[in-house]
Motif scaffolding. Structure first.
Motif, PDB file in Angstrom:
ATOM      1  N   GLN A   1    -113.194  19.632  70.452  1.00 24.67           N
ATOM      2  CA  GLN A   1    -113.626  18.535  69.581  1.00 24.67           C
ATOM      3  C   GLN A   1    -114.746  17.739  70.237  1.00 24.67           C
ATOM      4  OE1 GLN A   1    -112.643  18.217  66.606  1.00 24.67           O
ATOM      5  NE2 GLN A   1    -112.962  16.137  65.902  1.00 24.67           N
TER       6      GLN A   1
ATOM      7  N   ALA B   1    -116.383   6.355  66.899  1.00 26.75           N
ATOM      8  CA  ALA B   1    -117.066   7.635  66.694  1.00 26.75           C
ATOM      9  C   ALA B   1    -118.510   7.482  66.246  1.00 26.75           C
ATOM     10  CB  ALA B   1    -116.292   8.462  65.662  1.00 26.75           C
ATOM     11  N   LYS B   2    -118.957   6.248  65.983  1.00 32.78           N
ATOM     12  CA  LYS B   2    -120.306   6.030  65.462  1.00 32.78           C
ATOM     13  C   LYS B   2    -121.100   5.094  66.367  1.00 32.78           C
ATOM     14  CE  LYS B   2    -118.617   4.368  61.639  1.00 32.78           C
ATOM     15  NZ  LYS B   2    -118.529   3.772  60.283  1.00 32.78           N
TER      16      LYS B   2
ATOM     17  N   LYS C   1    -118.022  19.782  70.305  1.00 34.20           N
ATOM     18  CA  LYS C   1    -118.518  20.024  68.953  1.00 34.20           C
ATOM     19  C   LYS C   1    -119.185  18.785  68.370  1.00 34.20           C
ATOM     20  CE  LYS C   1    -116.949  21.496  64.346  1.00 34.20           C
ATOM     21  NZ  LYS C   1    -115.788  21.929  63.539  1.00 34.20           N
ATOM     22  N   ARG C   2    -118.575  17.614  68.576  1.00 33.67           N
ATOM     23  CA  ARG C   2    -119.053  16.399  67.913  1.00 33.67           C
ATOM     24  C   ARG C   2    -119.828  15.444  68.830  1.00 33.67           C
ATOM     25  NH1 ARG C   2    -114.590  13.373  64.567  1.00 33.67           N
ATOM     26  NH2 ARG C   2    -116.506  12.290  63.945  1.00 33.67           N
ATOM     27  N   TYR C   3    -119.564  15.499  70.150  1.00 33.13           N
ATOM     28  CA  TYR C   3    -120.133  14.474  71.041  1.00 33.13           C
ATOM     29  C   TYR C   3    -120.850  15.079  72.248  1.00 33.13           C
ATOM     30  CZ  TYR C   3    -116.695  11.911  68.290  1.00 33.13           C
ATOM     31  OH  TYR C   3    -115.959  11.404  67.261  1.00 33.13           O
TER      32      TYR C   3
END
Length: 459
Positions: free
Chosen positions: A235, A440-441, A238-240
């Motif tokens: 995770q 997350a933003k 993939k995202r960060y």
């Protein structure tokens, strides 16, 4: 919150602070005595067949070898730290480091068992690297996630203090053995082993202290709500992935100059090239570590006053200047000038180290935070410190000058400055798993911010 609960909360935070400082000091003492031994005796004791400057390069390369295994430690500790808890990983990594270090103190030399000696030494160094890669993330999250949100910068600097304290302790014990207890030939014969064996006692103390603290409140919340991520590393990457890269570049900017001292290059340069007394140099490096300690603590306080990013930027500017001053100052006189050089060098090192725990912790969402801070740290150590002593020695051997070393360090520092300038300072963001959507933003200046400063009631 009742007064009794407030007192209990304060006592627990102090216990956590003590545990993170003591534990990381022991961990890094173990790691740094290896670098001191490389600079002073390991070339002859374990890498003798290579001989001369080649043997010294191989010895310094053995320092870098451990860094290549830090990501493995970070992946393992990050995965299990996000699934079973921060405290368990802290205890496991401490024990691994202590056992590997003590066994180095018992190793036969090349003269006794031949090529098996350096092979065994390198295997134990790999275990040290795995441990160091996993330890840092757990220590900083225990400190930051327990902290008062308004004092996260200072609280996060406490585990960072273990690095200069570990270096001070390692250099101090080595100086004691070299200059008092086992001077001359006795140090090369058996004196160098004592600091490694002392690790057994220190690890026992660190183990007891770390077992006495409560688990991180953020992880307790994650466990209670059963919100552990099944594959946190997948995770994360993939995202960060871009946050991991930025974090790594920031740490590289601190780590490359830092490993001039902690990696043994300055110790070797001062003793072998400048012909300064071995014990005097070890004492000077220990005092330099005390300066580093002071500026690391100061930077944690500054990070809460003026922000994490601003503190970093000031520190990187100081480092960019210092890398061009340290070698000319060292070469211009005796031990007194070495003290001055190390003092100037420690300013930038401290200011770019203290805020790291708070900055990293506030970059990543709760469910992947252990993995995020650990892997960023481990990759930054490879990019920055892993082979910095080896690169510096190779430049010196080729050019017979330290100017190229300064240019190399300057470039890495500039990269660190640019990377930290892209990160948004999220001082005050709520670190709770309940605030995962906000976390997350907006971690970089190119994203729309999802966090509102000063809203954290957690901790």
């Amino acid at each position: 919150m009742s007064s009794h609960a407030q007192i209990s909360h304060t006592v627990n935070r102090r216990r956590v602070a003590a545990a993170t400082i003591i534990g990381t000091t022991v961990e890094w003492y173990d790691f740094f005595i290896y670098a001191n031994a490389v600079a002073l005796v390991f070339t002859k004791q374990f890498f003798d067949p290579a001989g001369g400057s080649v043997g010294q390069l191989v010895a310094f390369a053995s320092i870098g070898l451990s860094f290549l295994f830090r990501p493995l430690g970070a992946f393992l500790a990050g995965h299990y730290g996000d699934k079973i808890g921060r405290r368990a990983m802290l205890v496991a990594t401490l024990l691994m480091m202590g056992i590997a270090t003590a066994l180095i103190g018992l190793l036969p030399t090349y003269a006794q068992i031949g090529v098996a000696a350096p092979i065994l030494l390198l295997l134990l160094r790999v275990l040290q690297g795995i441990s160091a890669g996993g330890e840092w993330g757990g220590a900083v999250l225990m400190a930051v996630e327990h902290a008062d949100p308004k004092r996260r910068g200072l609280a996060g600097s406490f585990p960072q203090l273990g690095v200069p304290l570990g270096m001070l302790l390692a250099s101090g014990v080595m100086a004691l053995m070299s200059g008092v207890i086992s001077p001359g030939a006795a140090f090369a014969e058996w004196g160098w082993r004592v600091p490694f064996l002392l690790s057994i006692v220190l690890v026992g103390v660190g183990y007891w202290v770390r077992r006495s603290v409560d688990e991180s409140p953020v992880f307790q919340e994650i466990a209670e709500t059963k919100q552990q991520t099944k594959l946190p590393i997948v995770q994360l990457l993939k995202r960060y992935w871009y946050l991991v890269l930025l974090g790594a570049l920031v740490f590289a900017g601190n780590n490359a100059p830092g490993y001039m001292t902690t990696g043994g290059f300055i110790t070797k340069y001062a003793t072998k090239d400048l012909k300064l007394d071995q014990t005097d140099v070890l004492v000077a490096v220990a005092v330099g570590s005390a300066f580093w300690f002071i500026f690391t603590l100061l930077s944690g306080w500054l990070a809460d006053k003026i922000g994490r990013v601003r503190t970093y930027q000031i520190g990187f500017v100081c480092s960019a200047i210092a890398v061009f001053l340290i070698f000319p100052i060292m070469s211009s006189g005796g031990v007194g000038m070495l003290y001055l050089a190390l003092f100037l060098f420690s300013i930038g090192l401290g200011l770019t180290y203290g805020p790291q725990a708070a900055l990293y912790s506030e970059m990543f969402p709760a469910s992947v935070r252990f993995s995020g801070v650990s892997i960023s740290y481990a990759l930054g150590a490879i990019l920055g410190g892993a082979f910095a002593p080896l690169i510096a020695q190779a430049i010196l051997d080729q050019t017979k000058s330290t100017t190229g070393i300064s240019v190399y360090l300057f470039v890495v520092v500039v990269v660190g400055f640019l990377a930290v300038s892209v990160i948004r300072d999220r001082q005050g963001i709520n670190l709770s798993i309940k605030n995962e959507a906000e976390q997350a933003k907006g971690a970089t200046i190119f994203e729309k911010s999802g966090a509102r400063k000063g809203q954290d009631s957690q901790g």
